[in-house]
Design an enzyme around this catalytic site. Structure first.
Site, PDB file in Angstrom:
ATOM      1  N   HIS A  68       0.543  -1.545   0.322  1.00 55.59           N
ATOM      2  CA  HIS A  68      -0.176   0.071   0.013  1.00 55.59           C
ATOM      3  C   HIS A  68       0.597   1.177  -0.031  1.00 55.59           C
ATOM      4  O   HIS A  68       1.864   0.937   0.551  1.00 55.59           O
ATOM      5  CB  HIS A  68      -0.600  -0.473   1.394  1.00 55.59           C
ATOM      6  CG  HIS A  68      -2.308   0.827   1.420  1.00 55.59           C
ATOM      7  ND1 HIS A  68      -2.586   0.742  -0.225  1.00 55.59           N
ATOM      8  CD2 HIS A  68      -1.941   1.935   2.025  1.00 55.59           C
ATOM      9  CE1 HIS A  68      -3.846   1.683   0.638  1.00 55.59           C
ATOM     10  NE2 HIS A  68      -3.611   2.671   1.988  1.00 55.59           N
ATOM     11  N   TYR A 128     -23.486  28.109  20.196  1.00 56.57           N
ATOM     12  CA  TYR A 128     -22.387  28.070  21.251  1.00 56.57           C
ATOM     13  C   TYR A 128     -21.575  28.974  21.748  1.00 56.57           C
ATOM     14  O   TYR A 128     -20.967  29.134  20.923  1.00 56.57           O
ATOM     15  CB  TYR A 128     -22.385  27.235  21.836  1.00 56.57           C
ATOM     16  CG  TYR A 128     -22.980  26.041  22.582  1.00 56.57           C
ATOM     17  CD1 TYR A 128     -24.001  26.046  23.366  1.00 56.57           C
ATOM     18  CD2 TYR A 128     -23.216  24.787  21.195  1.00 56.57           C
ATOM     19  CE1 TYR A 128     -25.308  25.459  23.597  1.00 56.57           C
ATOM     20  CE2 TYR A 128     -24.203  23.610  22.089  1.00 56.57           C
ATOM     21  CZ  TYR A 128     -25.529  24.408  23.012  1.00 56.57           C
ATOM     22  OH  TYR A 128     -26.120  22.865  23.787  1.00 56.57           O
ATOM     23  N   ASP A 165     -27.022  18.490  17.832  1.00 53.75           N
ATOM     24  CA  ASP A 165     -28.055  17.769  17.621  1.00 53.75           C
ATOM     25  C   ASP A 165     -28.489  18.849  16.215  1.00 53.75           C
ATOM     26  O   ASP A 165     -29.480  18.688  15.475  1.00 53.75           O
ATOM     27  CB  ASP A 165     -29.147  18.210  17.845  1.00 53.75           C
ATOM     28  CG  ASP A 165     -28.457  17.607  20.039  1.00 53.75           C
ATOM     29  OD1 ASP A 165     -28.516  16.481  19.365  1.00 53.75           O
ATOM     30  OD2 ASP A 165     -29.381  17.383  20.362  1.00 53.75           O
TER      31      ASP A 165
HETATM   32  C1  LIG Z   1      -8.776   1.606   1.792  1.00 48.18           C
HETATM   33  C2  LIG Z   1      -7.677   1.193   1.098  1.00 48.18           C
HETATM   34  C3  LIG Z   1      -7.593   0.955  -0.296  1.00 48.18           C
HETATM   35  C4  LIG Z   1      -8.818   2.318  -0.984  1.00 48.18           C
HETATM   36  O1  LIG Z   1      -8.230   3.308  -1.375  1.00 48.18           O
HETATM   37  P1  LIG Z   1      -8.554   5.086  -1.531  1.00 48.18           P
HETATM   38  O2  LIG Z   1      -7.766   5.701  -1.419  1.00 48.18           O
HETATM   39  O3  LIG Z   1     -10.131   4.834  -1.231  1.00 48.18           O
HETATM   40  O4  LIG Z   1      -9.085   3.854  -3.150  1.00 48.18           O
HETATM   41  C5  LIG Z   1      -6.953   0.533  -1.197  1.00 48.18           C
HETATM   42  N1  LIG Z   1      -6.303  -0.208  -0.417  1.00 48.18           N
HETATM   43  C6  LIG Z   1      -5.942  -0.643   0.461  1.00 48.18           C
HETATM   44  C7  LIG Z   1      -5.141  -1.827   1.853  1.00 48.18           C
HETATM   45  C8  LIG Z   1      -7.301   0.569   1.616  1.00 48.18           C
HETATM   46  O5  LIG Z   1      -7.039   0.055   3.364  1.00 48.18           O
END
Ligand SMILES: *Cc1c(COP(=O)(O)O)cnc(C)c1O
Length: 383
Positions: A167, A267, A316
């Site tokens: 990732h 508030y 709310d």
């Molecule tokens: C959430 C996630 C995605 C999707 O990412 P986007 O930026 O929303 O496309 C892809 N891979 C992993 C591992 C994720 O956790």
């Protein structure tokens, strides 16, 4: 017969928009050869409804679905989904047996997790390698051991290794040096895995932003979340793709009234009327996931114009300025939507409160009623 009274506050999700986006993404990544598309529906489909979005995504050609937890994956199976499905966020003791029995592919981040999964028997496992995000996944120093063990378990018939993945840390910043470094590291991991005797079906690295901006990161599959919901994965950088935001959030005005110059609103009186004007009360607040930080920064859409949020957002309710007009109770207030009529978008709300569109759509909920429409159905969002 009179029309039914519309709800106080509702989230309307257009499944035609989801299908449209999924088709755009599929076409986009298949320009230079076949690349599978995983649509990520974790966190209740980023607030859009996991089961409904999943079905729409499959209809439009999503090859895979992805979720974080086993519980989410099992919920998808319970909702009737039967296609390729990966989950990737487990804690020790999670019910891997239930996942395997339901035909869900699971992810191992470590040797310990791999052993836990292998103990179930017959699991289809993907291995996650950390290529530089420094979050989940096996660090480089453990790749060889993880691959060797996975390969042995596979030869013993105890697991099948179906994927290797990672990732990205900065895919929304295409010039960021982490992108090149992570892609190179991922190629190293794939080479090591091959040396260890692994031959998985899918290698995958890209999320939405990388799917859109970085063809070299596509490998066998891309994992798209945010773009499938029609939101821009890399604001200011993405090319125009024609994605369509699927979510519209609206509420009914509770009341409108005049205030005098100098009157303090909500508030702490963080806003005072600069002149005689009018305000309206909208019956949604941070309990519904409307960011408290939207006080004095975001805007909504009433009639045919934008109206600023004035003073603090409460649990709310929130207050908007109506510039002297006194629309009747029940008047529609659109917080955000696709933007076609001029209403703000989730991206504009994100910009107003210093976050990303992901957080805006994923957190909205609480007492909002959510319903799904399909394109030009009554109440749909198609133009
Ligand atoms: C959430 C996630 C995605 C999707 O990412 P986007 O930026 O929303 O496309 C892809 N891979 C992993 C591992 C994720 O956790």
């Amino acid at each position: 017969m009179s029309d039914p009274v519309p709800p106080r506050a509702e989230i309307v999700v257009d499944l035609a928009a989801v299908r449209h986006n999924v088709r755009i993404l599929k076409d986009l990544v298949n320009v230079d050869g076949p690349v599978a598309l995983m649509v990520v529906v974790k966190a209740d489909g980023y607030g859009h409804g996991m089961a409904e979005v999943a079905a729409a995504a499959r209809d439009a050609g999503a090859d895979w679905l992805g979720v974080a937890t086993i519980e989410e994956a099992l919920a998808l199976r319970a909702a009737g989904d039967s296609g390729p499905l990966l989950c990737w966020l487990s804690a020790p003791g999670d019910d891997f047996a239930a996942a395997v029995a339901a035909g869900i592919e699971v992810t191992a981040y470590s040797l310990a997790e791999l052993e836990e999964i292998a103990a179930v028997g017959a699991a289809r496992v993907q291995l996650k390698v950390d290529t530089g995000l420094s979050r989940g996944g096996a660090p480089r120093a453990e790749w060889s051991d993880l691959f060797a063990r996975a390969s042995l378990l596979e030869r013993q018939g105890r697991i099948t290794v179906t994927g290797i993945w990672s990732h990205l840390a900065a895919s929304d910043e295409p010039e960021h040096p982490a992108n090149d470094a992570q892609e190179a590291a991922f190629r190293d991991a794939l080479a090591l895995a091959a040396e260890a005797g692994l031959d998985p079906d899918v290698a995958h690295l890209a999320n939405s932003a990388a799917a859109v901006l970085r063809p070299s990161s596509h490998f066998d599959m891309v994992r798209c979340g945010i773009a499938a919901y029609g939101l821009d994965p890399a604001p200011g950088v993405s090319p125009l793709l024609g994605l369509r935001p699927a979510m519209t959030v609206r509420a009914r005005l509770l009341l409108s009234k005049e205030v005098r110059a100098g009157d303090g609103v909500s508030y702490g009186h963080t806003w005072h009327a600069e002149r005689d004007t009018s305000v309206g009360v909208v019956p949604v607040g941070y309990a519904e996931g409307v960011p408290r930080a939207a006080g004095n920064t975001a805007a909504v859409w009433v009639g045919d114009s934008r109206r600023p949020v004035r003073g603090r957002v409460c649990m709310d309710q929130l207050v908007i300025e109506l510039h002297g007009e006194l629309p009747p109770p029940g008047t529609e207030v659109v917080l955000f939507g696709p933007g076609d009529a001029g209403e703000p978008t989730a991206q504009e709300w994100a910009d107003a409160v210093g976050t990303i569109s992901y957080e805006i759509v994923t957190r909205i909920g609480g007492r909002f009623v959510r319903r799904h429409v399909d394109g030009d159905e009554p109440g749909g969002t198609a133009p």
